[in-house]
Design an enzyme around this catalytic site. Structure first.
Site, PDB file in Angstrom:
ATOM      1  N   LYS A  87       0.951  -1.112  -0.068  1.00 38.98           N
ATOM      2  CA  LYS A  87      -0.139  -0.001   0.077  1.00 38.98           C
ATOM      3  C   LYS A  87       0.844   1.320  -0.140  1.00 38.98           C
ATOM      4  O   LYS A  87       2.044   1.029   0.178  1.00 38.98           O
ATOM      5  CB  LYS A  87      -1.006   0.098   1.269  1.00 38.98           C
ATOM      6  CG  LYS A  87      -2.119   0.574   0.854  1.00 38.98           C
ATOM      7  CD  LYS A  87      -3.059  -0.220   0.213  1.00 38.98           C
ATOM      8  CE  LYS A  87      -4.680   0.294  -0.035  1.00 38.98           C
ATOM      9  NZ  LYS A  87      -5.424  -0.621  -0.363  1.00 38.98           N
TER      10      LYS A  87
HETATM   11  P1  NAD Z   1     -12.856   7.251  -3.083  1.00 41.94           P
HETATM   12  O1  NAD Z   1     -11.998   8.023  -2.840  1.00 41.94           O
HETATM   13  O2  NAD Z   1     -13.250   7.089  -4.336  1.00 41.94           O
HETATM   14  O3  NAD Z   1     -14.343   7.661  -2.023  1.00 41.94           O
HETATM   15  C1  NAD Z   1     -14.166   7.642  -1.126  1.00 41.94           C
HETATM   16  C2  NAD Z   1     -15.504   8.101  -0.821  1.00 41.94           C
HETATM   17  O4  NAD Z   1     -15.631   8.164   0.962  1.00 41.94           O
HETATM   18  C3  NAD Z   1     -15.718   9.528  -0.836  1.00 41.94           C
HETATM   19  O5  NAD Z   1     -17.130   9.714  -1.488  1.00 41.94           O
HETATM   20  C4  NAD Z   1     -15.684  10.414   0.298  1.00 41.94           C
HETATM   21  O6  NAD Z   1     -16.427  11.422   0.062  1.00 41.94           O
HETATM   22  C5  NAD Z   1     -16.047   9.359   1.267  1.00 41.94           C
HETATM   23  N1  NAD Z   1     -15.726   9.795   2.507  1.00 41.94           N
HETATM   24  C6  NAD Z   1     -14.802   9.987   3.327  1.00 41.94           C
HETATM   25  N2  NAD Z   1     -14.744  10.437   4.351  1.00 41.94           N
HETATM   26  C7  NAD Z   1     -16.257  10.162   4.811  1.00 41.94           C
HETATM   27  C8  NAD Z   1     -16.911  10.174   5.965  1.00 41.94           C
HETATM   28  N3  NAD Z   1     -16.134  10.863   7.065  1.00 41.94           N
HETATM   29  N4  NAD Z   1     -18.162   9.664   6.063  1.00 41.94           N
HETATM   30  C9  NAD Z   1     -18.821   9.307   4.543  1.00 41.94           C
HETATM   31  N5  NAD Z   1     -18.041   9.413   3.788  1.00 41.94           N
HETATM   32  C10 NAD Z   1     -16.875   9.875   3.485  1.00 41.94           C
HETATM   33  O7  NAD Z   1     -12.333   5.730  -2.625  1.00 41.94           O
HETATM   34  P2  NAD Z   1     -12.600   4.452  -2.874  1.00 41.94           P
HETATM   35  O8  NAD Z   1     -11.666   3.793  -3.792  1.00 41.94           O
HETATM   36  O9  NAD Z   1     -14.031   4.399  -3.113  1.00 41.94           O
HETATM   37  O10 NAD Z   1     -12.310   3.563  -1.397  1.00 41.94           O
HETATM   38  C11 NAD Z   1     -13.236   3.543  -0.512  1.00 41.94           C
HETATM   39  C12 NAD Z   1     -12.690   2.464   0.602  1.00 41.94           C
HETATM   40  O11 NAD Z   1     -12.746   1.270  -0.222  1.00 41.94           O
HETATM   41  C13 NAD Z   1     -11.377   2.584   0.991  1.00 41.94           C
HETATM   42  O12 NAD Z   1     -11.423   2.226   2.406  1.00 41.94           O
HETATM   43  C14 NAD Z   1     -10.494   1.577   0.112  1.00 41.94           C
HETATM   44  O13 NAD Z   1      -9.225   1.556   0.860  1.00 41.94           O
HETATM   45  C15 NAD Z   1     -11.498   0.542   0.031  1.00 41.94           C
HETATM   46  N6  NAD Z   1     -11.367  -0.058  -1.381  1.00 41.94           N
HETATM   47  C16 NAD Z   1     -11.008   0.359  -2.463  1.00 41.94           C
HETATM   48  C17 NAD Z   1     -10.770  -0.481  -3.645  1.00 41.94           C
HETATM   49  C18 NAD Z   1     -10.723   0.389  -4.953  1.00 41.94           C
HETATM   50  O14 NAD Z   1     -10.816  -0.325  -5.986  1.00 41.94           O
HETATM   51  N7  NAD Z   1     -10.973   1.694  -5.342  1.00 41.94           N
HETATM   52  C19 NAD Z   1     -10.645  -1.754  -3.431  1.00 41.94           C
HETATM   53  C20 NAD Z   1     -10.663  -2.162  -2.367  1.00 41.94           C
HETATM   54  C21 NAD Z   1     -10.959  -1.508  -1.200  1.00 41.94           C
END
Ligand code: NAD
Length: 437
Positions: free
Chosen positions: A125
């Site tokens: 990461k």
């Molecule tokens: P992203 O940046 O696209 O979206 C994050 C979202 O969370 C945004 O809408 C943001 O406004 C929201 N957010 C942030 N703080 C918040 C809060 N306090 N309350 C409510 N919403 C809040 O990120 P993502 O890629 O969608 O990742 C989200 C989660 O999924 C993370 O934990 C990431 O590690 C995990 N994840 C992502 C992927 C991927 O392929 N992108 C894969 C596995 C896991």
């Protein structure tokens, strides 16, 4: 004869030495979760540090020229957890408070996730301590290119392959790939995954995590005899994972009644208009201003009655405070690390009232399709979307069945079963290869 077992609460000497480097509640959570598994698998004390502690952790300073002519420096990090099963693989996070401990916790979790899915990777990461919303596009490009430039000695298509995570997207990956390629004098698409399709990406990667979440929710619903047409869902986070999950749930006939992002929170027991919310978020970059009538208290959102609750934003949001009050049937962990160990204990005491799909299983769709992208880039042979979907579903299916079988056989929570399968695979590889990787 049984190996000696130590309690998960004890810290080893090496644990103590590394506490300054890998600090914070999220790393502590990853450490505690690992010791729960190590106790369950009766892993001897002297093998634990070797499995848990990251092989390599790099910090880099990334200076850029700001638009106003000043210079700013942002700290970047990359943690490669283990190199035992192939290259390392993992996302890149842009967040203002990012630090080495958070990155290490996420890298460790990636290792168990990749092993559970049967991918030939260790976990990694990385990220930059920056608020991506506070920079212009030019500044963001400068930080991204500088970060990749600084990491060139430590990454490679057969060494460590990056992908998107919170705060980064396809454009960020294109900048990384271009920076790395310019340095090498040739296009190296396989250095990162999650790229735009036109720049060596695969069809279906952007949607993969959310679609994977919904596929597994479908399996859980079958087990609980819930039908999508009568089910309701709440999704926290409306970025890549949250918005695709919400959209795919709606396509399956589920009523999405609550949604939030970092700017606002909306609830409507009759069902929210998710396609309109996606349009709004695309246009404005967030959900703020979508509706004044449907606004809701974000602190109350997670404890509203629903069938499917999907935390898809950040870590440590299901805690000992709200775990007793969750009124969902399925907790589908789209985010990484959304549930604290204390909340896990409470959910276990609630005796199966909440069917947990643990993060390393629930959101594995992203890394699985990243793996497909890497394979396609290495071969320069590209698959169709049905091929990607079909292969993704088969891998998730196999992992889901393995977790259910293990949990039922040993009467352990789903998280314990999922992590144990991952830890066992890494342990076996380390035992057969020797000390180096
Ligand atoms: P992203 O940046 O696209 O979206 C994050 C979202 O969370 C945004 O809408 C943001 O406004 C929201 N957010 C942030 N703080 C918040 C809060 N306090 N309350 C409510 N919403 C809040 O990120 P993502 O890629 O969608 O990742 C989200 C989660 O999924 C993370 O934990 C990431 O590690 C995990 N994840 C992502 C992927 C991927 O392929 N992108 C894969 C596995 C896991």
């Amino acid at each position: 004869m049984r190996a000696p077992v130590v309690s998960g609460a004890d810290k080893s000497a090496t644990d103590r030495q590394t506490m300054d480097l890998f600090s914070g509640p999220f790393f502590e959570q990853a450490r505690r979760q690992f010791h729960v598994i190590a106790d369950y698998l009766e892993i001897p004390d002297d093998e634990r540090d070797r499995l848990l502690l990251p092989k390599r952790a790099v910090a880099v300073a990334c200076p850029i020229h700001r638009d106003d002519g000043t210079t700013a420096v942002f700290m970047g990090y990359r943690v490669q957890h283990h190199l035992t099963m192939g290259p390392t693989k993992g996302g890149t996070r842009y967040a203002p408070d990012l630090h080495m401990g958070e990155v290490a916790a996420l890298a460790i979790s990636m290792s168990w996730k990749c092993a559970l899915a049967g991918l030939p990777y260790g976990g990694a990461k990385g990220g930059v301590a920056v608020d991506p919303h506070a920079l212009s596009k030019r500044e963001l490009e400068a930080v991204s290119r500088r970060y990749m430039q600084e990491l060139i000695p430590f990454v490679g298509a057969k060494v460590d392959v990056m992908a998107p995570d919170m705060g980064t997207n396809e454009q960020t990956m294109a900048w990384y790939m271009d920076t790395y390629s310019m340095y090498h004098g040739q296009t190296v698409t396989e250095i990162v995954t999650g790229k735009p399709v036109g720049a060596g990406g695969t069809v279906g990667r952007r949607e993969a995590t959310g679609r994977g979440v919904v596929h597994l929710v479908g399996r859980a619903m079958e087990r609980l005899q819930l039908s999508p047409g009568h089910a309701t869902a709440i999704v926290q986070g409306f970025g890549n994972v949250g918005s695709v999950t919400a959209q795919t749930l709606v396509q399956q006939g589920v009523k999405v009644i609550g949604v939030s992002d970092h700017t606002s929170c909306y609830f409507d027991k009759n069902g929210l208009d998710i396609p309109a919310m996606i349009k709004h978020a695309d246009l404005h970059g967030c959900l703020r201003g979508f509706s004044s009538e449907l606004e809701f208290d974000p602190h109350e959102l997670l404890i509203q009655k629903c069938d499917i609750l999907v935390p898809a934003a950040m870590e440590r949001v299901i805690t000992e405070k709200n775990a007793p009050h969750l009124k969902c049937r399925i907790l589908a962990e789209g985010a990484n690390g959304p549930t604290t160990p204390e909340a896990d204990r409470i959910l276990a005491e609630r005796n199966g009232e909440v069917f947990v799909i643990p993060d390393i299983l629930c959101n594995a769709g992203g890394v699985v399709v990243s793996y497909f992208e890497w394979v396609q880039d290495l071969q320069q042979l590209f698959w169709t979307e049905p091929e990607v979907r079909d292969r993704l579903n088969r891998i998730l299916e196999r992992a889901f069945q393995a977790v259910m079988h293990r949990a039922e056989r040993d009467h352990v929570p789903h998280r314990t079963a999922a992590m144990a399968i991952g830890v066992e695979k890494v342990r076996r590889a380390k035992q057969t290869r020797g000390l180096f990787p």
